[in-house]
Design a protein around this motif. Structure first.
Motif, PDB file in Angstrom:
ATOM      1  N   LEU A   1      27.209  10.404 -12.904  1.00 32.73           N
ATOM      2  CA  LEU A   1      26.290  11.437 -12.588  1.00 32.73           C
ATOM      3  C   LEU A   1      26.239  12.006 -11.144  1.00 32.73           C
TER       4      LEU A   1
ATOM      5  N   ARG B   1      29.696  21.315  -8.043  1.00 31.50           N
ATOM      6  CA  ARG B   1      29.573  22.358  -7.037  1.00 31.50           C
ATOM      7  C   ARG B   1      30.808  22.426  -6.457  1.00 31.50           C
TER       8      ARG B   1
ATOM      9  N   SER C   1      16.513  16.447  -3.424  1.00 33.85           N
ATOM     10  CA  SER C   1      15.981  16.681  -4.933  1.00 33.85           C
ATOM     11  C   SER C   1      16.835  16.078  -5.975  1.00 33.85           C
ATOM     12  N   VAL C   2      18.238  16.237  -5.404  1.00 34.08           N
ATOM     13  CA  VAL C   2      19.137  15.850  -6.528  1.00 34.08           C
ATOM     14  C   VAL C   2      19.220  14.251  -6.658  1.00 34.08           C
TER      15      VAL C   2
ATOM     16  N   ALA D   1      25.054   6.013 -13.930  1.00 35.26           N
ATOM     17  CA  ALA D   1      24.662   6.786 -12.820  1.00 35.26           C
ATOM     18  C   ALA D   1      25.715   7.260 -11.721  1.00 35.26           C
TER      19      ALA D   1
ATOM     20  N   LEU E   1      28.898  11.621  -9.129  1.00 35.37           N
ATOM     21  CA  LEU E   1      30.320  12.186  -9.028  1.00 35.37           C
ATOM     22  C   LEU E   1      30.125  13.652  -9.608  1.00 35.37           C
ATOM     23  N   SER E   2      29.751  13.906 -10.701  1.00 36.89           N
ATOM     24  CA  SER E   2      29.834  14.856 -11.689  1.00 36.89           C
ATOM     25  C   SER E   2      29.177  16.172 -10.917  1.00 36.89           C
ATOM     26  N   PHE E   3      27.962  15.640 -10.325  1.00 37.00           N
ATOM     27  CA  PHE E   3      27.056  16.883  -9.392  1.00 37.00           C
ATOM     28  C   PHE E   3      28.309  17.402  -8.306  1.00 37.00           C
TER      29      PHE E   3
ATOM     30  N   ARG F   1      16.911  12.325  -5.531  1.00 37.11           N
ATOM     31  CA  ARG F   1      15.582  11.543  -6.275  1.00 37.11           C
ATOM     32  C   ARG F   1      15.623  11.844  -7.795  1.00 37.11           C
ATOM     33  N   SER F   2      15.928  13.026  -8.188  1.00 35.26           N
ATOM     34  CA  SER F   2      16.089  13.184  -9.890  1.00 35.26           C
ATOM     35  C   SER F   2      16.886  12.183 -10.457  1.00 35.26           C
ATOM     36  N   LEU F   3      18.299  11.884  -9.638  1.00 32.77           N
ATOM     37  CA  LEU F   3      19.165  10.860 -10.180  1.00 32.77           C
ATOM     38  C   LEU F   3      18.589   9.473 -10.181  1.00 32.77           C
ATOM     39  N   VAL F   4      17.904   9.104  -9.148  1.00 31.94           N
ATOM     40  CA  VAL F   4      17.467   7.636  -9.254  1.00 31.94           C
ATOM     41  C   VAL F   4      16.077   7.470  -9.641  1.00 31.94           C
ATOM     42  N   ARG F   5      15.218   8.546  -9.704  1.00 38.17           N
ATOM     43  CA  ARG F   5      13.942   8.171 -10.183  1.00 38.17           C
ATOM     44  C   ARG F   5      13.472   8.837 -11.526  1.00 38.17           C
ATOM     45  N   GLY F   6      14.676   9.708 -11.963  1.00 37.73           N
ATOM     46  CA  GLY F   6      14.339  10.175 -13.319  1.00 37.73           C
ATOM     47  C   GLY F   6      13.311  11.271 -13.199  1.00 37.73           C
ATOM     48  N   VAL F   7      12.987  11.932 -14.176  1.00 36.07           N
ATOM     49  CA  VAL F   7      11.750  12.862 -14.480  1.00 36.07           C
ATOM     50  C   VAL F   7      10.720  12.715 -15.423  1.00 36.07           C
TER      51      VAL F   7
END
Lengths: 201, 201
Positions: B163, B171, B186-187, B160, B165-167, B189-195
């Motif tokens: 992900l 950028r 949003s980023v 995790a 650091l990569s983001f 949220r997507s990272l920790v909650r998934g989709v």
């Protein structure tokens, strides 16, 4: 990309001519293969394509931008699998991409373009456009999952896609392209399932 | 980092001397500030630090590796917040990092090092080590959430963290450092909650 110029200027190349464009990209690819990245120059491309340097610069404002166009044209196009399972689709995509980079000169080629982008603004803009385009394609994989009813209501396919692309690019710039299936599976699991228990935080 | 050499060779600098190391890093920082990245050379650093070039090369095998050490030393150290909420902690971290990069020359400095890493293997290895170290620190934020009982049992803090650091790095290499709080939310949220919906796929 192209500007509208007054008709009498079209003849000197303000309007992209598909034949000339193709010849220039072809010449650029050949120069790159023969002389390598270090020996690559707009001058050599112009000579080989029998095109004027100003024409090349009008369409591709810097060496990095031209190289990115060549990369885009020659890199394998990855079909995004549709297995009906988001995790499997992403795993197949990432695994194919890393394998491809790892086994071909396209990893070093793209790394050179990314290096160029750190010093040249036109290249960095072109790389940002390219990233957005790639993200839109990866987002389609998430959109399919959404159409299947598999995503949470507030899922954002473009954001999730950017996390996929960022993982791959960040491994690439570190030259860490050997990734086991198990490691990739962990990455994809974390990306799509998250780490938080529902209701936590 | 250092190799054990036989005692009689210590005097010629095989063993790192903290004073000399400090003087060289300080000199490197000064050369960078005065001459910029383009004018930076190991030669200029050696002259200013009154150190031998072989000593510098023994400890930092290339210009990029030395520059990364300077970056690491002078870049602001980000404290990882502990608000008791994983999303908030990550949001505060990313927001501070992007603000810092956006407002200081350290973004361009790090971008130059990443460019160097695409052509020089020693720099690319050093960048990979640096990334692992940064990931371990970010993973601590996830470990705290785990200790609070907030994570799913199969969560992998290091994955995790990578992900996150990569983001940020992706950028940075695109020079897209202006990010709204809403986008960052949003980023994260997507990272920790998934989709994925639980049970889907």
């Amino acid at each position: 990309m192209e500007k509208d110029e007054e008709p009498q200027r079209r003849s000197i190349g303000a309007r992209r001519n598909p034949e000339t464009e193709k010849a220039i990209l072809q010449a650029a690819h050949e120069v790159l293969q023969e002389a390598g990245y270090a020996g690559f120059s707009i001058e050599a491309v112009a000579r080989r394509a029998r095109a004027g340097k100003p024409t090349i610069y009008r369409w591709w404002p810097s060496k990095g931008v031209l190289l990115l166009a060549v990369y885009h044209l020659h890199k394998r196009a990855f079909t995004h699998h549709d297995t009906g399972d988001l995790e499997k689709d992403l795993l197949l995509f990432l695994s194919a991409l890393f394998n491809y980079w790892h086994r071909t000169p396209y990893a070093d080629f793209f790394r050179s373009i990314l290096a160029e982008a750190q010093a040249d603004e036109a290249t960095s803009d072109a790389v940002a456009d390219y990233a957005r385009e790639r993200c839109a394609q990866i987002a389609e994989v998430f959109e399919r999952a959404r159409r299947r009813g598999d995503l949470v209501p507030d899922a954002e396919p473009l954001v999730a896609a950017e996390l996929v692309l960022s993982f791959a690019w960040t491994r690439l710039i570190q030259n860490r392209l050997e990734i086991s299936d198990e490691e990739l599976r962990s990455v994809v699991r974390s990306l799509v399932r998250g780490v938080l228990k529902s209701g936590a935080g």
